[in-house]
Design a protein around this motif. Sequence first.
Motif, PDB file in Angstrom:
ATOM      1  N   PRO A 123      -0.172 -62.758  79.468  1.00 56.35           N
ATOM      2  CA  PRO A 123      -0.119 -62.865  78.002  1.00 56.35           C
ATOM      3  C   PRO A 123      -1.491 -62.928  77.345  1.00 56.35           C
ATOM      4  O   PRO A 123      -1.582 -62.852  76.112  1.00 56.35           O
ATOM      5  CB  PRO A 123       0.656 -64.175  77.787  1.00 56.35           C
ATOM      6  N   ALA A 124      -2.554 -63.072  78.119  1.00 61.02           N
ATOM      7  CA  ALA A 124      -3.874 -63.292  77.527  1.00 61.02           C
ATOM      8  C   ALA A 124      -4.351 -62.133  76.658  1.00 61.02           C
ATOM      9  O   ALA A 124      -4.864 -62.367  75.551  1.00 61.02           O
ATOM     10  CB  ALA A 124      -4.889 -63.588  78.630  1.00 61.02           C
ATOM     11  N   PRO A 125      -4.255 -60.862  77.095  1.00 57.59           N
ATOM     12  CA  PRO A 125      -4.761 -59.779  76.220  1.00 57.59           C
ATOM     13  C   PRO A 125      -4.065 -59.738  74.866  1.00 57.59           C
ATOM     14  O   PRO A 125      -4.733 -59.577  73.832  1.00 57.59           O
ATOM     15  CB  PRO A 125      -4.469 -58.513  77.039  1.00 57.59           C
ATOM     16  N   GLU A 126      -2.749 -59.887  74.836  1.00 57.18           N
ATOM     17  CA  GLU A 126      -2.032 -59.869  73.557  1.00 57.18           C
ATOM     18  C   GLU A 126      -2.372 -61.107  72.736  1.00 57.18           C
ATOM     19  O   GLU A 126      -2.499 -61.036  71.499  1.00 57.18           O
ATOM     20  CB  GLU A 126      -0.529 -59.785  73.805  1.00 57.18           C
ATOM     21  N   ALA A 127      -2.524 -62.256  73.407  1.00 62.77           N
ATOM     22  CA  ALA A 127      -2.893 -63.476  72.679  1.00 62.77           C
ATOM     23  C   ALA A 127      -4.264 -63.325  72.043  1.00 62.77           C
ATOM     24  O   ALA A 127      -4.484 -63.732  70.891  1.00 62.77           O
ATOM     25  CB  ALA A 127      -2.865 -64.668  73.632  1.00 62.77           C
ATOM     26  N   GLU A 128      -5.197 -62.725  72.771  1.00 58.27           N
ATOM     27  CA  GLU A 128      -6.529 -62.501  72.209  1.00 58.27           C
ATOM     28  C   GLU A 128      -6.474 -61.550  71.020  1.00 58.27           C
ATOM     29  O   GLU A 128      -7.153 -61.757  70.007  1.00 58.27           O
ATOM     30  CB  GLU A 128      -7.447 -61.940  73.290  1.00 58.27           C
ATOM     31  N   ARG A 129      -5.637 -60.505  71.131  1.00 60.92           N
ATOM     32  CA  ARG A 129      -5.508 -59.559  70.014  1.00 60.92           C
ATOM     33  C   ARG A 129      -4.975 -60.272  68.770  1.00 60.92           C
ATOM     34  O   ARG A 129      -5.439 -60.028  67.647  1.00 60.92           O
ATOM     35  CB  ARG A 129      -4.578 -58.423  70.401  1.00 60.92           C
ATOM     36  N   ARG A 130      -4.002 -61.167  68.955  1.00 60.33           N
ATOM     37  CA  ARG A 130      -3.441 -61.877  67.805  1.00 60.33           C
ATOM     38  C   ARG A 130      -4.457 -62.831  67.191  1.00 60.33           C
ATOM     39  O   ARG A 130      -4.477 -63.019  65.961  1.00 60.33           O
ATOM     40  CB  ARG A 130      -2.179 -62.635  68.227  1.00 60.33           C
ATOM     41  N   LEU A 131      -5.297 -63.443  68.014  1.00 57.28           N
ATOM     42  CA  LEU A 131      -6.336 -64.312  67.461  1.00 57.28           C
ATOM     43  C   LEU A 131      -7.345 -63.511  66.644  1.00 57.28           C
ATOM     44  O   LEU A 131      -7.827 -63.973  65.608  1.00 57.28           O
ATOM     45  CB  LEU A 131      -7.045 -65.052  68.589  1.00 57.28           C
ATOM     46  N   ARG A 132      -7.653 -62.325  67.123  1.00 54.43           N
ATOM     47  CA  ARG A 132      -8.574 -61.474  66.362  1.00 54.43           C
ATOM     48  C   ARG A 132      -7.927 -60.992  65.063  1.00 54.43           C
ATOM     49  O   ARG A 132      -8.601 -60.839  64.048  1.00 54.43           O
ATOM     50  CB  ARG A 132      -8.989 -60.273  67.208  1.00 54.43           C
ATOM     51  N   THR A 133      -6.612 -60.730  65.114  1.00 51.44           N
ATOM     52  CA  THR A 133      -5.908 -60.267  63.917  1.00 51.44           C
ATOM     53  C   THR A 133      -5.804 -61.362  62.870  1.00 51.44           C
ATOM     54  O   THR A 133      -5.877 -61.101  61.662  1.00 51.44           O
ATOM     55  CB  THR A 133      -4.501 -59.774  64.302  1.00 51.44           C
ATOM     56  N   ASP A 134      -5.624 -62.601  63.315  1.00 51.08           N
ATOM     57  CA  ASP A 134      -5.481 -63.728  62.393  1.00 51.08           C
ATOM     58  C   ASP A 134      -6.549 -64.773  62.728  1.00 51.08           C
ATOM     59  O   ASP A 134      -6.244 -65.834  63.288  1.00 51.08           O
ATOM     60  CB  ASP A 134      -4.078 -64.320  62.512  1.00 51.08           C
ATOM     61  N   PRO A 135      -7.799 -64.501  62.406  1.00 53.29           N
ATOM     62  CA  PRO A 135      -8.870 -65.423  62.795  1.00 53.29           C
ATOM     63  C   PRO A 135      -8.802 -66.761  62.071  1.00 53.29           C
ATOM     64  O   PRO A 135      -9.472 -67.711  62.486  1.00 53.29           O
ATOM     65  CB  PRO A 135     -10.142 -64.654  62.418  1.00 53.29           C
ATOM     66  N   GLY A 136      -7.984 -66.852  61.027  1.00 57.15           N
ATOM     67  CA  GLY A 136      -7.870 -68.124  60.324  1.00 57.15           C
ATOM     68  C   GLY A 136      -7.328 -69.235  61.194  1.00 57.15           C
ATOM     69  O   GLY A 136      -7.611 -70.419  60.969  1.00 57.15           O
ATOM     70  N   THR A 137      -6.537 -68.882  62.226  1.00 54.77           N
ATOM     71  CA  THR A 137      -5.987 -69.915  63.104  1.00 54.77           C
ATOM     72  C   THR A 137      -7.053 -70.542  63.986  1.00 54.77           C
ATOM     73  O   THR A 137      -6.817 -71.614  64.561  1.00 54.77           O
ATOM     74  CB  THR A 137      -4.886 -69.306  63.999  1.00 54.77           C
ATOM     75  N   LEU A 138      -8.206 -69.914  64.098  1.00 58.24           N
ATOM     76  CA  LEU A 138      -9.255 -70.462  64.949  1.00 58.24           C
ATOM     77  C   LEU A 138      -9.811 -71.771  64.418  1.00 58.24           C
ATOM     78  O   LEU A 138     -10.483 -72.508  65.149  1.00 58.24           O
ATOM     79  CB  LEU A 138     -10.388 -69.442  65.107  1.00 58.24           C
ATOM     80  N   HIS A 147      -1.310 -71.907  71.005  1.00 57.58           N
ATOM     81  CA  HIS A 147      -0.291 -71.302  70.147  1.00 57.58           C
ATOM     82  C   HIS A 147      -0.163 -69.812  70.407  1.00 57.58           C
ATOM     83  O   HIS A 147       0.944 -69.281  70.508  1.00 57.58           O
ATOM     84  CB  HIS A 147      -0.629 -71.545  68.674  1.00 57.58           C
ATOM     85  N   ALA A 148      -1.295 -69.119  70.536  1.00 60.13           N
ATOM     86  CA  ALA A 148      -1.243 -67.671  70.749  1.00 60.13           C
ATOM     87  C   ALA A 148      -0.567 -67.327  72.071  1.00 60.13           C
ATOM     88  O   ALA A 148       0.273 -66.416  72.137  1.00 60.13           O
ATOM     89  CB  ALA A 148      -2.659 -67.092  70.707  1.00 60.13           C
ATOM     90  N   VAL A 149      -0.900 -68.059  73.128  1.00 59.07           N
ATOM     91  CA  VAL A 149      -0.286 -67.795  74.437  1.00 59.07           C
ATOM     92  C   VAL A 149       1.202 -68.113  74.395  1.00 59.07           C
ATOM     93  O   VAL A 149       2.039 -67.344  74.892  1.00 59.07           O
ATOM     94  CB  VAL A 149      -0.998 -68.606  75.534  1.00 59.07           C
ATOM     95  N   LEU A 150       1.555 -69.248  73.799  1.00 56.24           N
ATOM     96  CA  LEU A 150       2.969 -69.607  73.669  1.00 56.24           C
ATOM     97  C   LEU A 150       3.735 -68.556  72.875  1.00 56.24           C
ATOM     98  O   LEU A 150       4.863 -68.180  73.242  1.00 56.24           O
ATOM     99  CB  LEU A 150       3.103 -70.971  72.982  1.00 56.24           C
ATOM    100  N   ASP A 151       3.141 -68.102  71.808  1.00 55.30           N
ATOM    101  CA  ASP A 151       3.805 -67.120  70.950  1.00 55.30           C
ATOM    102  C   ASP A 151       4.075 -65.827  71.718  1.00 55.30           C
ATOM    103  O   ASP A 151       5.159 -65.243  71.617  1.00 55.30           O
ATOM    104  CB  ASP A 151       2.922 -66.840  69.732  1.00 55.30           C
ATOM    105  N   VAL A 152       3.100 -65.377  72.507  1.00 53.31           N
ATOM    106  CA  VAL A 152       3.280 -64.151  73.288  1.00 53.31           C
ATOM    107  C   VAL A 152       4.364 -64.341  74.345  1.00 53.31           C
ATOM    108  O   VAL A 152       5.231 -63.483  74.542  1.00 53.31           O
ATOM    109  CB  VAL A 152       1.949 -63.740  73.943  1.00 53.31           C
TER     110      VAL A 152
END
Length: 326
Positions: A123-138, A147-152
Amino acid sequence: MIYREQTGDSEQVDCARPDGGCRAVLDRLADLKRGEFGWIHLDGPDQAELEELSGHLGLHPLAVEDAVQAHQRPKRERYGDVLAVALRTLLYIEDGSEVETGEVMVFLGPRFALTARHGPADPAPEAERRLRTDPGTLRFGPAAVLHAVLDVVVDSYNDAAVQVRADLTDLERCVFSSARDDVTEEIYSLKREVVEFRDAIQPLVPVVREFAASRDGWPEGVLPYFRDVADHAHRADTEVRSLDELLNSVLDAHLARVGTWQNDDMRRISAWAAILAIPTMVAGVYGMNFSHMPELSWTYGYPLAIGAMAVAAGLLYRAFRRNGWL
């Protein structure tokens, strides 16, 4: 990966591993500035590699053991300042209708996130993509990685449930079709995959609910994100329970149909046996070769006997056809 919480920027750090180590990442983590945290992702780590990292990151030996063995149920454990979360990953292979499971261990510290993956799904590549897409969660720090890993992972559960539902629908059509195909093995195989699916999702639901009402010092703003994941996990769990119950019903219906097929075959066999019993009985009587038998010397005795046998067999055949036995 080094993340800056305020801007959402990230910096890739190459991880050369001389003698099983990861010195470049550890050095970069030691130089973290205020508002930065690091995410380390390991693919199939061994004991030595995790033990080296644990000495710098403060990982508990039991947590390191869990990450290496990769046979844990979904759970969360806190060891001092480090939160350890075990997740089961799913990869649905459509060609064989198989569910392959793996595991991801997520470690969260004050300024780092560490994920260790075993199995086919990552799940890490997709989780990283989502963090880049929504950087506000950082701005939520390492909790954003969890959260990103759980979501994926939970989204993969819902995707797999859709595919299992499609396979189940195909099996239902086969069971209730006019063709007499024995799909017991296919039903049992899909049932086994659903059980494996269920064992991955059911223990995760209460874990995600705890994150949605967490008292781990996370900011209030991150809780709605975890509540959203909890809703998705609950939906996946409900779907898997429904699939499990439907598979039981489909298996019962198929076994009932197989029993009906066997009864139909037995009725046909019994009907033909009864039809053949009359000529067999008459021929057997006349085959005993007694000297004094009715119509033995009569010219029309043979045609009469054959005709009587044919008429009796025809009447029985008609009766069985009307009753649905033939």
